[in-house]
Scaffold this active site. Structure first.
Site, short mmCIF file in Angstrom:
data_model
loop_
_atom_site.label_atom_id
_atom_site.label_comp_id
_atom_site.label_asym_id
_atom_site.label_seq_id
_atom_site.Cartn_x
_atom_site.Cartn_y
_atom_site.Cartn_z
CG HIS A 161 -1.69 -1.24 1.44
ND1 HIS A 161 -2.92 -1.51 0.89
CD2 HIS A 161 -1.34 -2.36 2.12
CE1 HIS A 161 -3.30 -2.73 1.24
NE2 HIS A 161 -2.35 -3.27 1.98
CB SER A 282 12.47 22.90 -15.02
OG SER A 282 11.67 24.05 -15.10
CE LYS A 288 10.92 19.63 -11.00
NZ LYS A 288 9.68 20.09 -11.61
CD GLU A 295 8.54 12.56 -15.41
OE1 GLU A 295 7.53 13.19 -15.08
OE2 GLU A 295 9.63 13.09 -15.67
CD GLN A 327 -3.44 -1.90 -47.06
OE1 GLN A 327 -3.34 -2.66 -48.01
NE2 GLN A 327 -3.83 -0.65 -47.21
CE LYS A 330 0.88 -5.42 -43.89
NZ LYS A 330 -0.57 -5.58 -43.63
N1 ARG Z 1 -1.39 -4.59 -48.58
C1 ARG Z 1 -2.15 -5.75 -48.30
C2 ARG Z 1 -2.14 -6.01 -46.79
O1 ARG Z 1 -1.38 -5.42 -46.12
C3 ARG Z 1 -1.56 -6.93 -49.00
C4 ARG Z 1 -2.53 -7.99 -49.33
C5 ARG Z 1 -3.49 -7.50 -50.30
N2 ARG Z 1 -4.35 -8.52 -50.75
C6 ARG Z 1 -5.47 -8.22 -51.42
N3 ARG Z 1 -6.18 -9.20 -51.82
N4 ARG Z 1 -5.87 -6.98 -51.61
O2 ARG Z 1 -2.90 -6.79 -46.26
#
Ligand code: ARG
Length: 465
Positions: A161, A282, A288, A295, A327, A330
């Protein structure tokens, strides 16, 4: 390379050019070019396999290899001309290959689709990044072991605590962090097992009618085996979610770690001195020294957890098999990798420069009646039931509070008024060193136990690499 709309992918089926905004909206090349080397690696393996099964001639294979190697160099040198017209990394590379070598370039896509291609690329990419993440994790873990060794018998207050609870050794506290990171590492290794399965050959969704040799490509790419179901292979992203979950846990651990560093470097705790190189001043308050690095790491943990939620929501309710939704996997994934790598690196760099203020730690442990439980245990050892002992110690603590003294500063006569069982030997256990030394079972805070734990951890860390 083609740069006009009329030469877009699948153009024959379309009577209208893609809307200009839609072209930009649907393109992923700005971010998926990051997987270019993995894309090339996958294509090289695919081409070798196509040659082996008689689809590519020796000459075509050689041309493809030469062309792809040149493209790889162009990309490394920053000379590659990425084009939105070619939508993504896969199309950009393929178009360039055809520019360079002609017809053979057009044959490369035989028996595959961007759907299995992209799934393969992400797995190759993630596998490589996890290796780098593990390297940073190892640096941080060994820095922790070094510091823990140095601080194996340094006494500090242990908290529950955030109130002083019982004395612990700083080495023991550091080893708690080590244990968290050890599990984090196990989670990465475990998720690697599922990442390392090859989707290539699933083609668009149903596999291909060519007599492909998926074991050959799997072996060339270092995958443990080809995936078992084509529909699952092109649509599954749970390997990425799993990785992001593991990353979120690491970041959560780093955020706890950060919080303690922030607290401990404050004037109120004053347990450690943070290296200047990891702090900033600071612009207005000259006195500071702000612990910016921890942080920021604490703040960034939220961002990675956000990516985990994004990926989970991205996959939620998606019907089989591939959907363009994927897509969107990513950017959260790449940012997770970058954030995690940077945070681990910052911590690993910082750790060896943290200075411990042993005196303030010790004083803080003395101030908080940290040995109260030891006094209770002492009475129990002399025959008093634990609940009664708890009561007696409560009275002694009250006296300490009223007279502004720690338990060890009370006299024997004062202590005896609460129980006759208390003798001169009580002072052995009321000391901080006595308290920590007594906890020498496995997992305990005694300096000798901590040293043994460090030794085991070091051996495990070495054998893990
Ligand atoms: N740029 C697409 C992705 O990142 C690649 C695959 C695309 N496939 C499709 N059938 N449009 O998923």
């Amino acid at each position: 390379m083609s740069t006009v709309n009329s030469e877009k992918l699948s153009s024959a089926r379309f009577s209208e050019a893609t809307d200009e905004f839609v072209e930009i909206f649907t393109a992923s090349v700005d971010f998926d070019q990051r997987m270019a080397q993995e894309d090339i690696e996958g294509s090289l393996a695919h081409a070798r396999m196509l040659h082996k099964i008689g689809i590519l001639t020796q000459q075509e294979l050689e041309d493809i290899i030469t062309g792809l190697n040149q493209i790889s160099q162009e990309i490394r040198n920053g000379e590659f001309n990425w084009s939105i017209k070619q939508e993504d990394v896969h199309m950009n590379i393929e178009a360039r290959l055809t520019d360079l070598i002609g017809t053979a370039g057009k044959k490369l896509h035989t028996g595959r689709s961007r759907n299995d291609q992209v799934a393969t690329d992400i797995r190759l990419y993630l596998r490589k990044e996890i290796d780098l993440i593990k390297q940073q994790l190892t640096r941080l873990q060994s820095a922790l072991l070094d510091l823990a060794e140095q601080e194996a018998s340094t006494v500090m207050p242990g908290f529950t605590h955030l109130q002083v609870a019982q004395p612990v050794t700083f080495g023991h506290h550091l080893m708690a962090w080590f244990e968290m990171l050890k599990r984090d590492r196990e989670r990465l290794d475990d998720c690697l097992k599922r990442i390392n399965i090859m989707p290539l050959g699933a083609a668009a969704l149903a596999g291909t009618s060519y007599p492909i040799d998926r074991f050959m490509t799997a072996e060339l790419l270092g995958f443990s085996r080809p995936s078992a179901n084509s529909l699952d292979s092109v649509s599954d992203r749970d390997f990425a979610i799993e990785f992001t979950a593991a990353a979120s846990l690491i970041m959560m651990h780093l955020s706890r770690f950060s919080e303690e560093l922030v607290l401990w470097s404050s004037a109120q705790f004053d347990f450690i001195d943070m290296p200047d190189a990891f702090c900033t001043g600071s612009s207005i308050m000259p006195q500071k020294k702000n612990p910016d690095v921890p942080e920021l790491v604490r703040g960034k943990s939220g961002r990675v957890t956000g990516h985990l939620i994004s990926l989970l929501m991205l996959m939620k309710s998606q019907p089989l098999a591939y959907n363009k939704d994927n897509q969107e996997d990513k950017e959260p994934l790449f940012d997770t990798v970058d954030t995690l790598l940077n945070c681990l690196r910052a911590f690993a760099d910082m750790m060896p420069h943290i200075k411990t203020k042993k005196d303030t730690m010790r004083q803080a442990a003395r101030k908080g009646f940290a040995t109260a439980t030891d006094l209770a245990d002492y009475l129990v050892r002399k025959g008093m039931p634990f609940r009664d002992a708890h009561e007696v110690v409560g009275q002694a603590v009250k006296l300490g509070l009223d007279s502004n003294r720690d338990l060890a500063d009370l006299t024997l006569t004062e202590l005896k008024q609460f129980s006759d069982l208390i003798e001169q030997d009580v002072f052995d256990i009321l000391t901080l060193e006595g308290s920590v030394a007594a906890r020498k079972h496995i997992g305990g805070t005694a300096p000798e136990t901590v040293r043994a734990a460090i030794k085991t951890a070091r051996a495990e860390l070495v054998s893990d690499e």
